[in-house]
Design a protein around this motif. Structure first.
Motif, PDB file in Angstrom:
ATOM      1  N   UNK A 131      73.555  27.151  19.474  1.00  0.00           N
ATOM      2  CA  UNK A 131      74.587  26.861  18.815  1.00  0.00           C
ATOM      3  C   UNK A 131      75.672  26.107  19.591  1.00  0.00           C
ATOM      4  N   UNK A 132      75.311  24.980  20.156  1.00  0.00           N
ATOM      5  CA  UNK A 132      76.187  24.275  21.271  1.00  0.00           C
ATOM      6  C   UNK A 132      75.573  22.850  21.312  1.00  0.00           C
ATOM      7  N   UNK A 133      76.541  22.049  21.837  1.00  0.00           N
ATOM      8  CA  UNK A 133      76.096  20.546  22.117  1.00  0.00           C
ATOM      9  C   UNK A 133      75.707  20.620  23.544  1.00  0.00           C
ATOM     10  N   UNK A 134      76.769  21.039  24.475  1.00  0.00           N
ATOM     11  CA  UNK A 134      76.765  21.128  25.960  1.00  0.00           C
ATOM     12  C   UNK A 134      77.025  22.440  26.324  1.00  0.00           C
ATOM     13  N   UNK A 135      76.498  23.047  27.276  1.00  0.00           N
ATOM     14  CA  UNK A 135      77.010  24.088  27.844  1.00  0.00           C
ATOM     15  C   UNK A 135      76.502  24.193  29.354  1.00  0.00           C
ATOM     16  N   UNK A 136      76.969  25.125  30.227  1.00  0.00           N
ATOM     17  CA  UNK A 136      76.509  25.294  31.639  1.00  0.00           C
ATOM     18  C   UNK A 136      75.567  26.420  31.629  1.00  0.00           C
ATOM     19  N   UNK A 137      74.850  26.616  32.744  1.00  0.00           N
ATOM     20  CA  UNK A 137      74.040  27.918  32.823  1.00  0.00           C
ATOM     21  C   UNK A 137      73.802  27.739  34.483  1.00  0.00           C
ATOM     22  N   UNK A 138      73.222  28.901  34.843  1.00  0.00           N
ATOM     23  CA  UNK A 138      72.611  28.749  36.063  1.00  0.00           C
ATOM     24  C   UNK A 138      71.061  29.444  36.211  1.00  0.00           C
ATOM     25  N   UNK A 139      70.198  29.026  36.666  1.00  0.00           N
ATOM     26  CA  UNK A 139      69.039  29.630  36.774  1.00  0.00           C
ATOM     27  C   UNK A 139      68.392  30.401  38.026  1.00  0.00           C
ATOM     28  N   UNK A 140      67.881  31.732  37.824  1.00  0.00           N
ATOM     29  CA  UNK A 140      67.337  32.438  38.928  1.00  0.00           C
ATOM     30  C   UNK A 140      65.733  31.815  39.340  1.00  0.00           C
ATOM     31  N   UNK A 141      65.688  31.586  40.384  1.00  0.00           N
ATOM     32  CA  UNK A 141      64.294  30.840  40.682  1.00  0.00           C
ATOM     33  C   UNK A 141      63.141  31.961  40.869  1.00  0.00           C
ATOM     34  N   UNK A 142      63.310  33.220  41.329  1.00  0.00           N
ATOM     35  CA  UNK A 142      62.426  34.224  41.389  1.00  0.00           C
ATOM     36  C   UNK A 142      61.200  33.933  42.506  1.00  0.00           C
ATOM     37  N   UNK A 143      61.369  33.132  43.197  1.00  0.00           N
ATOM     38  CA  UNK A 143      60.487  32.804  44.166  1.00  0.00           C
ATOM     39  C   UNK A 143      59.374  31.978  43.898  1.00  0.00           C
ATOM     40  N   UNK A 144      59.405  31.348  42.632  1.00  0.00           N
ATOM     41  CA  UNK A 144      58.145  30.672  42.223  1.00  0.00           C
ATOM     42  C   UNK A 144      58.567  30.031  41.183  1.00  0.00           C
ATOM     43  N   UNK A 145      58.147  28.718  41.002  1.00  0.00           N
ATOM     44  CA  UNK A 145      58.629  27.948  39.789  1.00  0.00           C
ATOM     45  C   UNK A 145      57.749  28.516  38.340  1.00  0.00           C
ATOM     46  N   UNK A 146      56.818  29.309  38.631  1.00  0.00           N
ATOM     47  CA  UNK A 146      56.077  29.797  37.324  1.00  0.00           C
ATOM     48  C   UNK A 146      56.843  30.973  36.833  1.00  0.00           C
ATOM     49  N   UNK A 147      57.764  31.628  37.652  1.00  0.00           N
ATOM     50  CA  UNK A 147      58.502  32.612  37.205  1.00  0.00           C
ATOM     51  C   UNK A 147      59.979  32.383  36.787  1.00  0.00           C
ATOM     52  N   UNK A 148      60.624  31.571  37.474  1.00  0.00           N
ATOM     53  CA  UNK A 148      62.112  31.188  37.326  1.00  0.00           C
ATOM     54  C   UNK A 148      62.213  29.650  36.710  1.00  0.00           C
ATOM     55  N   UNK A 149      61.432  28.889  36.924  1.00  0.00           N
ATOM     56  CA  UNK A 149      61.941  27.581  36.496  1.00  0.00           C
ATOM     57  C   UNK A 149      60.955  27.075  35.126  1.00  0.00           C
ATOM     58  N   UNK A 150      59.792  27.316  34.854  1.00  0.00           N
ATOM     59  CA  UNK A 150      58.980  26.971  33.786  1.00  0.00           C
ATOM     60  C   UNK A 150      59.604  27.342  32.347  1.00  0.00           C
ATOM     61  N   UNK A 161      51.557  21.324  30.162  1.00  0.00           N
ATOM     62  CA  UNK A 161      50.088  21.291  30.795  1.00  0.00           C
ATOM     63  C   UNK A 161      50.196  21.531  32.331  1.00  0.00           C
ATOM     64  N   UNK A 162      51.122  20.718  32.949  1.00  0.00           N
ATOM     65  CA  UNK A 162      51.191  20.778  34.249  1.00  0.00           C
ATOM     66  C   UNK A 162      51.841  22.259  34.755  1.00  0.00           C
ATOM     67  N   UNK A 163      52.651  22.894  34.256  1.00  0.00           N
ATOM     68  CA  UNK A 163      53.020  24.006  34.616  1.00  0.00           C
ATOM     69  C   UNK A 163      52.189  25.028  34.354  1.00  0.00           C
ATOM     70  N   UNK A 164      51.139  24.984  33.259  1.00  0.00           N
ATOM     71  CA  UNK A 164      50.176  26.085  33.107  1.00  0.00           C
ATOM     72  C   UNK A 164      49.261  25.865  34.452  1.00  0.00           C
TER      73      UNK A 164
END
Length: 529
Positions: free
Chosen positions: A414-433, A460-463
């Protein structure tokens, strides 16, 4: 099946055993000073302390002293013992076996056993956790209690970062005897959380404070050293700084004070400052543009927004230098970052040209910018973004929200635009994907694919990258992912965040691992010399 010590367990088994002895041996307890109350700030006030259901930063901070996972991590992101004292992996990388600590009890006195691990991972988190369930459902075939103190994980396929999965907010252990067979989200225990950690929930006076008290039956003998931890709720940033200066508060966490105050607080006598303790998280701020509807369903509009935002100005003048411009959704301090991907220089002329090319009348309907309730810097960022977008034809309306309201609206898209921040957790498979997989645009959490981005090639690339066994192949795949995500502005990456922690010099052992202030604090103490 022949079992061998996991490669990540590791390079120096003797060193791991020495660390474990230091952590768990009775000698360590004798060297510290017992007693005292540590007063900190929790900002904003968390919506809940049930870590399995909510993973917002304030919840992690407080609940990390109540709940524990099987492992924790050092500054190099190598696993360390927590509720698991040792672990092994099979040669094919598909079976992981954890030996649990003995004598661990839940805060209500019931024993912690392998059955709790099976329930936590295979039932509770498999259903509820916005990050963890991605990995659990895709990669974990089974979780089995071999005996009361041994747990076996079998994977469906290889998953390279499996041993990085057990950060406490990713895999908090949940008491089976309290939650099994109940509605997890409405269970009354969510209001009085029960974990295995060194501190027990005592009191929460909304709008004022949260109190945790010493767990006298904690499984590490002689610990914790503190009697209590009090988290004060102080909405105003200036008041938080004053409380620290007066000694009413002994700990300031990143975001507790306005960045403009960092230089002044750092100069105070008998005060320590560190930016360590964020190695596991590598926080990266971004703009989430809802792509389910105009105007952000148009890629040229999203690209125009990126050119209209001066991200260096944001870092230097809104966050007072505490960070650096992000060049990818994968932080530069994290594995597989690639800076050689499309970038967006500040260029209003280019932004206006892209708007014209898009054919979208971006001023036809006001854009609702859902404010991010994490302090005055974020409020200034919202105002700056409003002004910047209005320069290229948008009409922007800022919608204020508290932490719970922001989480609810973000989770419901329920938004058009908002901010957030991601925690990476040491590996893109855990924190980014999780922020980009089309299968993870699931309502209910602010930490999924909330913007509604969809690209099956990216899925497909993430998997493939997550299952790849060599760093070289993983780098190739993640570089391709980053190129696509930046080209399509899957999320508007802004800056990599740097946080300062302030505390008096007589507070010891405060930041020792890669998860920093989200640790248990079981060996934090006041040096009374």
């Amino acid at each position: 099946m022949k079992l061998t010590i996991a490669r990540s367990t590791f390079r120096k088994a003797g060193a791991v055993l020495a660390v474990a002895a230091g952590l768990f041996g009775p000698v360590a307890a004798l060297a510290q000073t017992q007693g005292g109350t540590l007063t900190a700030i929790v900002q904003p006030e968390p919506p809940t302390l049930m870590l399995g259901l909510n993973q917002q930063a304030p919840t992690q901070y407080v609940a990390g002293k109540i709940y524990q996972s099987l492992l924790t991590y050092d500054a190099a992101l190598q696993p360390l013992p927590s509720l698991a004292k040792s672990w092994k992996t099979s040669s094919d990388g598909l079976t992981y076996t954890f030996e649990l600590q003995r004598g661990v009890k839940w805060h209500d006195g019931k024993p912690f056993t392998a059955a709790d691990v099976v329930f936590s991972v295979d039932k509770f988190l498999r259903e509820t956790h916005p990050r963890g369930r991605l990995v659990i459902n895709k990669y974990i075939e089974s979780v089995t209690a071999i005996n009361e103190h041994t747990v076996e994980f079998k994977l469906k396929e290889a998953f390279s970062p499996f041993m990085s999965l057990f950060v406490v907010d990713n895999m908090p252990m949940v008491p089976k005897h309290i939650y099994d067979g109940t509605d997890y989200r409405t269970n009354p225990a969510n209001q009085t959380p029960i974990g295995t950690g060194p501190f027990k929930f005592k009191e929460w006076k909304k709008g004022s404070h949260i109190v945790l008290t010493r767990n006298t039956d904690y499984w590490k003998k002689g610990q914790p050293y503190l009697d209590e931890i009090v988290f004060r709720v102080i909405p105003d940033a200036a008041s938080r700084a004053v409380a620290f200066e007066k000694g009413d508060v002994q700990l300031l966490r990143g975001g507790d004070v306005d960045n403009v105050d960092v230089k002044r607080l750092r100069a105070l006598p008998n005060v320590e400052m560190t930016t360590k303790g964020w190695e596991m998280y590598a926080p990266l701020a971004f703009m989430s543009m809802n792509q389910r509807k105009p105007p952000f369903d148009n890629v040229k509009v999203r690209q125009a927004v990126m050119h209209a935002i001066n991200r260096k100005f944001i870092v230097d003048n809104i966050f007072f230098g505490m960070g650096k411009v992000a060049t990818s959704p994968i932080a530069s301090t994290t594995l597989y970052h690639d800076k050689n991907v499309p970038q967006y220089a500040y260029d209003l002329k280019k932004a206006r040209a892209l708007i014209q090319e898009s054919g979208v009348n971006v001023g036809a309907t006001p854009v609702k910018l859902l404010s991010f309730p994490y302090g005055s810097a974020w409020e200034r960022l919202a105002e700056y973004t409003k002004q910047s977008l209005e320069q290229i034809g948008f009409k922007v309306q800022i919608d204020p929200a508290d932490a719970g309201g922001w989480a609810k609206r973000s989770g419901e898209f329920d938004f058009d635009l908002t901010f957030n921040f991601t925690y990476q957790y040491g590996d893109p498979a855990l924190g980014v994907a999780r922020h980009f997989l089309s299968t993870n645009a699931i309502k209910g959490s602010p930490f999924v694919n909330n913007q509604g981005y969809k690209n099956l090639k990216v899925d497909e690339l993430f998997a493939t990258a997550a299952a790849a066994r060599t760093p070289e192949l993983r780098q190739k795949l993640y570089s391709e992912v980053q190129t696509i995500l930046m080209s399509e502005v899957a999320n508007g990456v802004l800056f990599e965040i740097e946080y300062a922690t302030f505390y008096p010099k007589n507070v010891k052992n405060l930041v020792k691992t890669g998860i920093g202030l989200n640790e248990t604090f079981d060996d934090v103490y006041f040096d009374k010399k």
